[in-house]
Design a protein around this motif. Structure first.
Motif, PDB file in Angstrom:
ATOM      1  N   ARG A   1       0.843  -1.203   0.000  1.00  0.00           N
ATOM      2  CA  ARG A   1       0.000   0.000   0.000  1.00  0.00           C
ATOM      3  C   ARG A   1       0.871   1.244   0.000  1.00  0.00           C
ATOM      4  NH1 ARG A   1      -4.454  -1.980   4.573  1.00  0.00           N
ATOM      5  NH2 ARG A   1      -5.170  -3.796   3.393  1.00  0.00           N
ATOM      6  N   ASP A   2       2.103   1.094   0.485  1.00  0.00           N
ATOM      7  CA  ASP A   2       3.093   2.174   0.443  1.00  0.00           C
ATOM      8  C   ASP A   2       3.936   1.966  -0.817  1.00  0.00           C
ATOM      9  OD1 ASP A   2       5.261   3.847   0.737  1.00  0.00           O
ATOM     10  OD2 ASP A   2       5.583   3.366   2.853  1.00  0.00           O
ATOM     11  N   LEU A   3       3.450   2.532  -1.931  1.00  0.00           N
ATOM     12  CA  LEU A   3       4.103   2.267  -3.219  1.00  0.00           C
ATOM     13  C   LEU A   3       5.552   2.744  -3.229  1.00  0.00           C
ATOM     14  CD1 LEU A   3       4.031   1.333  -6.182  1.00  0.00           C
ATOM     15  CD2 LEU A   3       3.104   3.577  -6.787  1.00  0.00           C
ATOM     16  N   ALA A   4       5.799   3.875  -2.582  1.00  0.00           N
ATOM     17  CA  ALA A   4       7.170   4.401  -2.570  1.00  0.00           C
ATOM     18  C   ALA A   4       8.111   3.398  -1.915  1.00  0.00           C
ATOM     19  CB  ALA A   4       7.217   5.742  -1.837  1.00  0.00           C
ATOM     20  N   LEU A   5       7.634   2.732  -0.880  1.00  0.00           N
ATOM     21  CA  LEU A   5       8.454   1.706  -0.227  1.00  0.00           C
ATOM     22  C   LEU A   5       8.728   0.542  -1.185  1.00  0.00           C
ATOM     23  CD1 LEU A   5       9.739   0.412   2.356  1.00  0.00           C
ATOM     24  CD2 LEU A   5       7.507  -0.674   2.707  1.00  0.00           C
ATOM     25  N   ALA A   6       7.671   0.104  -1.879  1.00  0.00           N
ATOM     26  CA  ALA A   6       7.860  -0.998  -2.839  1.00  0.00           C
ATOM     27  C   ALA A   6       8.884  -0.605  -3.900  1.00  0.00           C
ATOM     28  CB  ALA A   6       6.522  -1.377  -3.480  1.00  0.00           C
ATOM     29  N   GLU A   7       8.813   0.643  -4.347  1.00  0.00           N
ATOM     30  CA  GLU A   7       9.767   1.099  -5.367  1.00  0.00           C
ATOM     31  C   GLU A   7      11.189   1.149  -4.815  1.00  0.00           C
ATOM     32  OE1 GLU A   7       6.741   3.862  -8.052  1.00  0.00           O
ATOM     33  OE2 GLU A   7       7.859   4.780  -6.397  1.00  0.00           O
ATOM     34  N   THR A   8      11.320   1.615  -3.582  1.00  0.00           N
ATOM     35  CA  THR A   8      12.657   1.681  -2.982  1.00  0.00           C
ATOM     36  C   THR A   8      13.248   0.281  -2.824  1.00  0.00           C
ATOM     37  OG1 THR A   8      12.015   3.671  -1.784  1.00  0.00           O
ATOM     38  CG2 THR A   8      13.946   2.488  -0.970  1.00  0.00           C
ATOM     39  N   LEU A   9      12.438  -0.642  -2.300  1.00  0.00           N
ATOM     40  CA  LEU A   9      12.927  -2.016  -2.145  1.00  0.00           C
ATOM     41  C   LEU A   9      13.274  -2.623  -3.503  1.00  0.00           C
ATOM     42  CD1 LEU A   9      10.708  -3.792   0.523  1.00  0.00           C
ATOM     43  CD2 LEU A   9      13.132  -3.185   0.682  1.00  0.00           C
ATOM     44  N   ALA A  10      12.433  -2.333  -4.498  1.00  0.00           N
ATOM     45  CA  ALA A  10      12.682  -2.877  -5.833  1.00  0.00           C
ATOM     46  C   ALA A  10      14.032  -2.393  -6.368  1.00  0.00           C
ATOM     47  CB  ALA A  10      11.556  -2.485  -6.784  1.00  0.00           C
ATOM     48  N   ARG A  11      14.386  -1.159  -6.042  1.00  0.00           N
ATOM     49  CA  ARG A  11      15.700  -0.649  -6.453  1.00  0.00           C
ATOM     50  C   ARG A  11      16.820  -1.317  -5.668  1.00  0.00           C
ATOM     51  NH1 ARG A  11      13.404   4.269  -6.982  1.00  0.00           N
ATOM     52  NH2 ARG A  11      13.731   4.749  -4.773  1.00  0.00           N
ATOM     53  N   GLU A  12      16.588  -1.477  -4.361  1.00  0.00           N
ATOM     54  CA  GLU A  12      17.673  -1.926  -3.481  1.00  0.00           C
ATOM     55  C   GLU A  12      17.932  -3.437  -3.568  1.00  0.00           C
ATOM     56  OE1 GLU A  12      17.083   1.412   0.051  1.00  0.00           O
ATOM     57  OE2 GLU A  12      16.633  -0.692   0.459  1.00  0.00           O
ATOM     58  N   ALA A  13      16.928  -4.198  -3.952  1.00  0.00           N
ATOM     59  CA  ALA A  13      17.088  -5.658  -3.943  1.00  0.00           C
ATOM     60  C   ALA A  13      17.244  -6.252  -5.341  1.00  0.00           C
ATOM     61  CB  ALA A  13      15.907  -6.321  -3.237  1.00  0.00           C
ATOM     62  N   ALA A  14      17.064  -5.450  -6.371  1.00  0.00           N
ATOM     63  CA  ALA A  14      17.205  -5.980  -7.729  1.00  0.00           C
ATOM     64  C   ALA A  14      18.663  -6.304  -8.030  1.00  0.00           C
ATOM     65  CB  ALA A  14      16.683  -4.966  -8.743  1.00  0.00           C
ATOM     66  N   THR A  15      18.865  -7.319  -8.847  1.00  0.00           N
ATOM     67  CA  THR A  15      20.214  -7.675  -9.287  1.00  0.00           C
ATOM     68  C   THR A  15      20.162  -7.893 -10.801  1.00  0.00           C
ATOM     69  OG1 THR A  15      19.971 -10.091  -9.206  1.00  0.00           O
ATOM     70  CG2 THR A  15      20.465  -8.963  -7.123  1.00  0.00           C
ATOM     71  N   ASP A  16      21.287  -8.324 -11.357  1.00  0.00           N
ATOM     72  CA  ASP A  16      21.311  -8.582 -12.800  1.00  0.00           C
ATOM     73  C   ASP A  16      20.328  -9.685 -13.185  1.00  0.00           C
ATOM     74  OD1 ASP A  16      23.156  -6.671 -13.234  1.00  0.00           O
ATOM     75  OD2 ASP A  16      24.854  -8.028 -13.454  1.00  0.00           O
ATOM     76  N   THR A  17      20.038 -10.588 -12.254  1.00  0.00           N
ATOM     77  CA  THR A  17      19.179 -11.724 -12.597  1.00  0.00           C
ATOM     78  C   THR A  17      17.845 -11.706 -11.851  1.00  0.00           C
ATOM     79  OG1 THR A  17      20.264 -13.060 -10.904  1.00  0.00           O
ATOM     80  CG2 THR A  17      21.108 -13.246 -13.160  1.00  0.00           C
ATOM     81  N   TYR A  18      17.605 -10.732 -11.012  1.00  0.00           N
ATOM     82  CA  TYR A  18      16.391 -10.699 -10.185  1.00  0.00           C
ATOM     83  C   TYR A  18      15.739  -9.338 -10.379  1.00  0.00           C
ATOM     84  CZ  TYR A  18      13.538 -11.263  -5.872  1.00  0.00           C
ATOM     85  OH  TYR A  18      12.521 -11.378  -4.953  1.00  0.00           O
ATOM     86  N   GLY A  19      14.693  -9.291 -11.177  1.00  0.00           N
ATOM     87  CA  GLY A  19      14.004  -8.030 -11.466  1.00  0.00           C
ATOM     88  C   GLY A  19      12.728  -7.930 -10.661  1.00  0.00           C
ATOM     89  N   ILE A  20      12.421  -6.741 -10.191  1.00  0.00           N
ATOM     90  CA  ILE A  20      11.273  -6.539  -9.295  1.00  0.00           C
ATOM     91  C   ILE A  20      10.383  -5.443  -9.862  1.00  0.00           C
ATOM     92  CG2 ILE A  20      10.531  -5.922  -6.962  1.00  0.00           C
ATOM     93  CD1 ILE A  20      13.452  -6.621  -6.070  1.00  0.00           C
ATOM     94  N   ARG A  21       9.108  -5.773 -10.079  1.00  0.00           N
ATOM     95  CA  ARG A  21       8.166  -4.750 -10.511  1.00  0.00           C
ATOM     96  C   ARG A  21       7.361  -4.287  -9.289  1.00  0.00           C
ATOM     97  NH1 ARG A  21       7.197  -3.675 -15.465  1.00  0.00           N
ATOM     98  NH2 ARG A  21       7.489  -5.779 -16.303  1.00  0.00           N
ATOM     99  N   PRO A  22       7.481  -3.029  -8.909  1.00  0.00           N
ATOM    100  CA  PRO A  22       6.716  -2.543  -7.757  1.00  0.00           C
ATOM    101  C   PRO A  22       5.241  -2.353  -8.111  1.00  0.00           C
ATOM    102  CG  PRO A  22       8.090  -0.785  -8.653  1.00  0.00           C
ATOM    103  CD  PRO A  22       8.358  -2.003  -9.487  1.00  0.00           C
ATOM    104  N   SER A  23       4.399  -2.475  -7.095  1.00  0.00           N
ATOM    105  CA  SER A  23       2.949  -2.356  -7.276  1.00  0.00           C
ATOM    106  C   SER A  23       2.369  -1.807  -5.984  1.00  0.00           C
ATOM    107  CB  SER A  23       2.365  -3.741  -7.581  1.00  0.00           C
ATOM    108  OG  SER A  23       0.981  -3.796  -7.275  1.00  0.00           O
ATOM    109  N   ASP A  24       1.204  -1.189  -6.066  1.00  0.00           N
ATOM    110  CA  ASP A  24       0.536  -0.757  -4.830  1.00  0.00           C
ATOM    111  C   ASP A  24      -0.637  -1.677  -4.484  1.00  0.00           C
ATOM    112  OD1 ASP A  24      -1.354  -0.118  -6.694  1.00  0.00           O
ATOM    113  OD2 ASP A  24      -1.518   1.991  -6.150  1.00  0.00           O
ATOM    114  N   ASP A  25      -0.732  -2.810  -5.185  1.00  0.00           N
ATOM    115  CA  ASP A  25      -1.919  -3.664  -5.026  1.00  0.00           C
ATOM    116  C   ASP A  25      -1.605  -4.918  -4.205  1.00  0.00           C
ATOM    117  OD1 ASP A  25      -4.426  -4.752  -5.211  1.00  0.00           O
ATOM    118  OD2 ASP A  25      -4.258  -5.320  -7.323  1.00  0.00           O
ATOM    119  N   GLU A  26      -1.465  -4.713  -2.904  1.00  0.00           N
ATOM    120  CA  GLU A  26      -1.226  -5.841  -1.993  1.00  0.00           C
ATOM    121  C   GLU A  26      -2.310  -6.905  -2.144  1.00  0.00           C
ATOM    122  OE1 GLU A  26      -0.856  -5.064   2.445  1.00  0.00           O
ATOM    123  OE2 GLU A  26      -2.661  -6.310   2.348  1.00  0.00           O
ATOM    124  N   THR A  27      -3.560  -6.461  -2.145  1.00  0.00           N
ATOM    125  CA  THR A  27      -4.679  -7.410  -2.213  1.00  0.00           C
ATOM    126  C   THR A  27      -4.626  -8.234  -3.492  1.00  0.00           C
ATOM    127  OG1 THR A  27      -6.072  -5.957  -0.900  1.00  0.00           O
ATOM    128  CG2 THR A  27      -7.199  -7.591  -2.269  1.00  0.00           C
TER     129      THR A  27
END
Lengths: 347, 347
Positions: free
Chosen positions: B164-190
């Motif tokens: 629900r905190d999209l900015a947090l999802a985006e920050t984590l997606a930046r911090e945890a992504a690697t060359d082989t692990y891509g993360i798409r942030p979303s605000d839709d927990e449900t």
């Protein structure tokens, strides 16, 4: 009893006769000048040479010289020839379609217009009709996950009929549905046509993931699933960019058709070869030797050009571009290329 | 160096350590009271018994009695236990999470609250925190097509982090992504949670189509593809009915995860058995004998009840209901039941 005439006695044309026979229509199947051996087999009650399933009993067959008879008094006509054959067959047919309720289209692919622009097949039909001064009946794009051999055998099949005239699509969906053939009507001709033209290109990427898994003994299911989701995402963006509904690829025309294409089919098998390390040209030569057409190979550069016309570039459609580049022979590491295209970018 | 603590040393918990190690985090892995043998294997550098892949070097392991140490000073925690184990582990962990930036959730499934209502797992966590008077950090639902063994091996993986905190999802997606692990942030927990809970049920229907094909020697690819598209359609309707975004199932969380679940996995294999003619109970007993959990079996009635609470009935979700009825043993002809549920209705 309404009359349904199919133009083209190949796999899909013959298959589509089956539900219409079951739904009680009079069904006529016209073979092109290349289809005599197919009509021979159908008339002899033998399995259709391409799908190994016998055509539905009750089909009336017509040879290439009998086009006028095949079309006389028809209510609905379906064009089921290859995209290459479509312009000529359309030209021939347009002289005989007065009074038609609907012109359906199972042929799929891109068409290059006289000005060199890449367009979808309904635009080819409209351009030819314009040129001849013939007024067209409403067009109906037939799409979704339909393997011809299963449809011809009466196995359960879900399809979509899309027309700018939604009421017509709904009426046809009611009149042609059977216990085993369900039809979802849609008003998004562009979306259904574009999904069908693109899916062969994207299916190559699914095959590459499978081929990498086969080559190494380590499945690459995460990669294949990511490619699948990315393909649907790109289809949606491109459909929306050319005026279709962004939701169309999420249904039978996109998700459904890509699923069936990724389960089997020649485009996927071609991708498997690439994933196992064959060169694009070498793999294509081998497929051609086996008489297996890879529609996605010529379609890839056309799809890229089509997208470019619509203002959708590599940033929007990275997987489409990756496949096209792989087919051009410009990629050393196909795994890395597909992976880079399907991995979400760092936000 | 931020610290990431994973609770639960099973397949997915261990797998998720890999990208965080690669991204430069300090990674701690806590095993529950059931996980000692898993921690033993990891500490010995042996392949993880469930995924046959060695855990990433550099993980710090903790035994069930060391929960406080594992959580001390952690920045981000992920709960990766089973849905059954989640309430107890959450209760234990909540005493040690002051200062946490995010509480991630790879555990997936339904939870029955004390009033007997069916809810998603984040609601379980919120209810437990409420009861204890603990204020929670933002929750992050981790979803998408992630087979644990491939993620643990560093194979290319695309996932989605929804908060629900999209900015947090985006920050984590930046911090945890690697060359082989891509993360798409979303605000839709449900949406992400519900897709994950539903996909095991729908995967059974894909397996049924495969099993019918194996039993008869005639592939049922049209049926499988129609079931796939129908599953996504129903996921979208149900997600929207409970306040999520109807588009979420069209991405990695739905299309992607269902694709990977349909490629392999126990739920699909269970469906194959049903498609080949085994009874639901007989097939389940055999899977249990092989120590293969079929999450979709208990999830199906919970999913039906969850949908009922949301006002979505069989008319909206025919495939979900068909699978639930098949699992109850109330269906003689599974082919006909799945076919009726996936074939578009006559308009």
């Amino acid at each position: 009893m309404p009359t349904f005439t199919v133009l083209g006695a190949g796999a899909m044309g013959t298959a589509l006769c089956k539900p219409f026979i079951d739904a009680g229509w009079e069904v006529r199947l016209w073979g092109t000048w290349l289809d005599d051996h197919l009509i021979d087999a159908i008339e002899a009650g033998q399995p259709h040479p391409r799908i190994k399933v016998a055509a539905a009993p009750g089909i009336r067959t017509f040879r290439s010289g009998q086009l006028a008879e095949a079309l006389e008094g028809a209510d609905v006509v379906d064009i089921a020839v290859t995209s290459e054959g479509l312009p000529r067959v359309t030209e021939m047919a347009l002289d005989h379609i007065a009074g038609l309720r609907a012109l359906c289209l199972t042929a799929k692919g891109f068409w290059t217009d006289p000005e060199g622009r890449i367009r979808l097949l309904p635009d080819a039909i409209r351009a030819i009709a314009d040129q001849k001064g013939v007024s067209l009946p409403p067009l109906v794009a037939v799409g979704g996950p339909v393997k011809a051999n299963e449809c011809a055998a009466g196995e359960v099949t879900a399809t979509t009929y899309a027309s700018r005239d939604l009421a017509l699509a709904e009426t046809l969906a009611r009149e042609a549905a059977t216990d085993t053939y369900g039809i979802r009507p849609s008003d998004d001709e562009t979306g259904v046509e574009l999904c069908a033209a693109l899916k062969n290109v994207y299916a190559i990427s699914l095959g590459i993931a499978d081929g990498l898994g086969e080559a190494t003994g380590v499945p690459r299911h995460n990669l294949k699933a990511a490619a699948f989701a990315q393909a649907i995402r790109e289809m949606s963006l491109l459909v929306a960019a050319v005026g279709g509904h962004s939701e169309t690829p999420y249904g039978l025309a996109g998700v459904g058709d890509l699923e069936v294409t990724g389960l089997s089919g020649r485009n996927k098998l071609y991708g498997v070869r690439l994933g196992k390390g064959e060169t694009p040209d070498g793999a294509l030569a081998e497929m051609n030797r086996l008489e297996q057409t890879v529609e996605g190979y010529p379609a890839a550069p056309l799809a890229v050009a089509f997208a470019h016309q619509a203002g959708a570039d590599e940033g929007t459609l990275p997987l489409l571009h990756a496949v096209a580049r792989i087919l051009q022979g410009g990629v050393d590491d196909v795994y890395a290329a597909v992976a880079a295209a399907v991995k979400p970018a760092r936000p």
